[in-house]
Write a protein that holds these residues in place. Structure first.
Motif, short mmCIF file in Angstrom:
data_model
loop_
_atom_site.label_atom_id
_atom_site.label_comp_id
_atom_site.label_asym_id
_atom_site.label_seq_id
_atom_site.Cartn_x
_atom_site.Cartn_y
_atom_site.Cartn_z
N PHE A 56 6.53 -10.39 5.91
CA PHE A 56 5.45 -10.07 4.58
C PHE A 56 4.98 -8.79 5.03
O PHE A 56 4.10 -8.02 4.38
N ASN A 57 5.67 -8.40 6.19
CA ASN A 57 5.08 -6.79 6.51
C ASN A 57 6.15 -5.62 5.65
O ASN A 57 7.66 -5.45 5.61
N PRO A 58 5.18 -4.83 4.59
CA PRO A 58 6.13 -3.52 4.15
C PRO A 58 6.69 -2.15 3.98
O PRO A 58 6.55 -2.22 5.93
N LEU A 59 7.56 -2.03 3.65
CA LEU A 59 8.73 -1.02 4.58
C LEU A 59 8.42 0.67 3.82
O LEU A 59 7.72 0.79 2.31
N ILE A 60 7.95 1.79 4.31
CA ILE A 60 8.27 2.04 3.12
C ILE A 60 9.93 3.24 2.67
O ILE A 60 10.80 2.97 3.28
N ALA A 61 9.60 3.73 1.41
CA ALA A 61 10.55 4.04 0.44
C ALA A 61 10.33 5.90 0.58
O ALA A 61 9.60 6.39 0.65
N HIS A 62 11.76 5.89 1.26
CA HIS A 62 11.93 7.78 1.10
C HIS A 62 12.68 8.35 0.00
O HIS A 62 13.57 7.66 -0.17
N VAL A 63 11.45 9.03 -0.61
CA VAL A 63 12.68 10.20 -1.60
C VAL A 63 12.89 11.85 -1.51
O VAL A 63 12.29 11.61 -0.16
N GLY A 89 7.16 16.19 4.07
CA GLY A 89 6.78 16.41 6.02
C GLY A 89 6.08 14.66 6.27
O GLY A 89 6.60 13.41 5.82
N PRO A 90 5.38 14.25 7.71
CA PRO A 90 4.88 12.90 8.34
C PRO A 90 3.48 12.59 7.58
O PRO A 90 2.69 12.03 7.75
N LEU A 91 3.47 12.38 5.88
CA LEU A 91 3.04 11.75 5.24
C LEU A 91 3.32 10.59 4.04
O LEU A 91 3.79 11.09 3.38
N THR A 92 2.90 9.33 4.58
CA THR A 92 3.46 8.49 3.60
C THR A 92 1.77 8.45 2.55
O THR A 92 0.69 8.33 2.84
N MET A 93 1.63 8.38 1.31
CA MET A 93 0.96 7.25 0.23
C MET A 93 1.94 6.29 0.03
O MET A 93 2.08 5.83 -0.57
N VAL A 94 0.60 5.56 -0.56
CA VAL A 94 0.29 4.00 -1.33
C VAL A 94 0.15 4.37 -2.55
O VAL A 94 -0.71 4.68 -2.11
N LEU A 95 0.94 3.73 -2.76
CA LEU A 95 0.80 4.42 -4.75
C LEU A 95 1.19 3.02 -5.20
O LEU A 95 1.87 2.27 -5.03
N ALA A 109 6.77 -6.16 -0.15
CA ALA A 109 6.37 -7.14 0.21
C ALA A 109 5.70 -7.68 -0.88
O ALA A 109 4.35 -8.93 -0.53
N GLY A 110 6.69 -7.21 -1.86
CA GLY A 110 5.63 -8.46 -3.27
C GLY A 110 4.15 -7.66 -3.61
O GLY A 110 3.21 -8.42 -4.55
N LEU A 111 3.55 -6.33 -2.80
CA LEU A 111 3.00 -6.16 -3.82
C LEU A 111 3.04 -5.18 -4.70
O LEU A 111 4.13 -5.12 -4.87
N ASP A 112 1.64 -4.88 -5.36
CA ASP A 112 2.00 -4.46 -6.90
C ASP A 112 1.96 -2.56 -6.38
O ASP A 112 1.38 -1.60 -7.29
N THR A 113 1.48 -2.09 -5.55
CA THR A 113 1.76 -0.66 -4.82
C THR A 113 3.02 -0.40 -3.90
O THR A 113 3.39 -1.89 -3.33
N VAL A 114 3.45 0.45 -3.53
CA VAL A 114 4.35 1.72 -2.92
C VAL A 114 3.90 2.22 -1.86
O VAL A 114 3.19 3.02 -2.33
N ALA A 115 4.75 2.55 -0.84
CA ALA A 115 4.19 3.81 0.75
C ALA A 115 5.44 4.01 -0.18
O ALA A 115 7.08 4.07 0.24
N LEU A 116 5.29 5.76 -0.42
CA LEU A 116 5.94 6.60 -0.52
C LEU A 116 6.47 7.84 0.66
O LEU A 116 4.93 8.17 0.60
N ARG A 117 7.83 8.59 0.87
CA ARG A 117 7.19 9.80 1.91
C ARG A 117 8.04 10.13 1.50
O ARG A 117 9.78 9.70 1.24
N ARG A 129 21.80 12.33 -1.95
CA ARG A 129 23.01 12.73 -2.18
C ARG A 129 23.13 10.69 -2.95
O ARG A 129 24.20 10.66 -3.76
N LEU A 130 22.86 10.35 -1.85
CA LEU A 130 22.44 8.82 -2.85
C LEU A 130 22.28 8.81 -4.20
O LEU A 130 22.45 7.46 -4.84
N GLY A 131 20.86 9.05 -4.24
CA GLY A 131 20.39 9.47 -5.65
C GLY A 131 19.31 7.99 -5.89
O GLY A 131 18.95 7.96 -6.80
N ARG A 132 19.11 7.48 -4.93
CA ARG A 132 17.88 6.49 -5.00
C ARG A 132 17.53 6.17 -3.39
O ARG A 132 17.65 7.13 -2.64
N PRO A 133 16.08 5.28 -3.47
CA PRO A 133 15.30 6.07 -2.59
C PRO A 133 16.14 5.55 -1.38
O PRO A 133 16.74 4.53 -1.26
#
Length: 324
Positions: A56-63, A89-95, A109-117, A129-133
């Motif tokens: 239930f604990n969401p993860l950060i997706a890195h772009v 940099g060291p800022l994550t936004m929930v969007l 975690a099933g939310l309608d938001t995502v944490a992006l950094r 290089r991967l082309g995916r977060p």
């Protein structure tokens, strides 16, 4: 045991593992992360398995770019301004998630938001290089001290993963700040490597601290970042058998009798304290002390994040002997 490779040799091996649905431990400017392809459910599930992390604990997706970020989430003008000012940099936004985002539900975690950094350095290069977060929480057993060097990752997770990328000590030493822009004001859900004052200056408005309800982002669990030893905060003296985590030039009474003493910053510099926090907690934990006394640390600048981590480390634990 995990293979440890320096960053200048690790890009292709790390990429191959990620493409195969494996996890990789890698350095960021904040702490070391345990990364997997954020669009691959089985790969993301391996993160939770390796860490013993609650799902239930969401993860950060890195772009790696704003183009990638915009395909995943919807940015309002304030969030776009923060991205322009603090990414990479060291800022994550929930969007809010954008339709067709491709992020696996385990990441949000099933939310309608995502944490992006957008990280700096090797992690950003690898995402590009991967082309995916990449989903990448800290590379440690869930609830324990976040690692700031490759040796700490290997000591904790080395038997459960195949590769640790060694980028040396992380320069920030604390996780990213997590902010969510809301109609009333920006909310800091977790203090970190970007201070509240910096966010207020960028947006020209005051921030609110704390979430509205429930777990909205990573790092919001009450008990987290904990060593095996207990933590005693705002200590003005040192009891028998305790280690001491000091701050500034003035010592707590009885410091000379402590099992071990480490000073986060002799000159009371918040950035130095933040960079040293996790490594010093790990070292004091190895001293054999059952309790770590922590001297008072003022709530200023990055020390707001330092105190946040210490309060979570000191919180009651459901199972004090567990490593997760």
């Amino acid at each position: 045991m995990a293979e440890i490779l320096p960053v200048d040799e690790a890009l292709e091996p790390a990429l191959a593992l990620l493409e195969a649905g494996e996890v990789v431990a890698l350095p960021t400017e904040t702490v070391y992360g345990l990364a997997a392809d954020a669009t691959n459910g089985e790969a993301v599930a391996r993160i939770f398995e390796v860490k013993g992390r609650p799902r239930f604990n969401p993860l950060i997706a890195h772009v790696s770019s704003m183009e990638m970020a915009e395909k995943i989430a919807v940015f309002d003008p304030a969030s776009r301004l923060l991205a322009h000012g603090f990414w990479p940099g060291p800022l994550t936004m929930v969007l809010p998630l954008r339709e067709g985002h491709g992020i696996h539900a385990l990441v949000s975690a099933g939310l309608d938001t995502v944490a992006l950094r957008m990280p700096r350095g090797f992690a950003r290069d690898l995402v590009g290089r991967l082309g995916r977060p990449l989903a990448a929480p800290s590379a440690n057993s869930s609830g324990r001290i976040s690692p700031t060097n490759a040796a700490a990752v290997e000591a904790d997770l080395g038997g459960r993963i195949k590769l640790v990328v060694d980028g040396g000590a992380t320069p920030v030493g604390l996780e990213s700040t997590i902010v969510k822009v809301t109609p009333e004001a920006p909310r800091i859900l977790r203090p970190g490597g970007v201070t509240a004052e910096e966010i207020e200056m960028a947006l020209g408005v005051k921030v609110i601290r704390g979430g509205a309800a429930g777990i909205e982002a990573p790092g919001m669990l009450t008990s987290h970042y904990a060593p095996r030893a207990r933590i005693r905060l705002n200590a003005t003296d040192v009891a028998d058998g305790e280690a001491l985590l000091a701050y500034g030039p003035t010592r707590a009474a009885g410091a000379e009798e402590a099992v071990a003493v480490l000073n986060l910053s002799e000159n009371a510099r918040p950035r130095e304290a933040a960079a040293n926090l996790y490594a010093y907690l790990q070292e004091l934990d190895r001293s054999g002390a059952r309790m770590i006394a922590v001297e008072p640390i003022p709530e200023e600048g990055l020390c707001e994040a330092v105190n946040d981590r210490l309060r979570r480390a000191a919180a009651p634990r459901a199972n004090p002997s567990a490593h997760t």
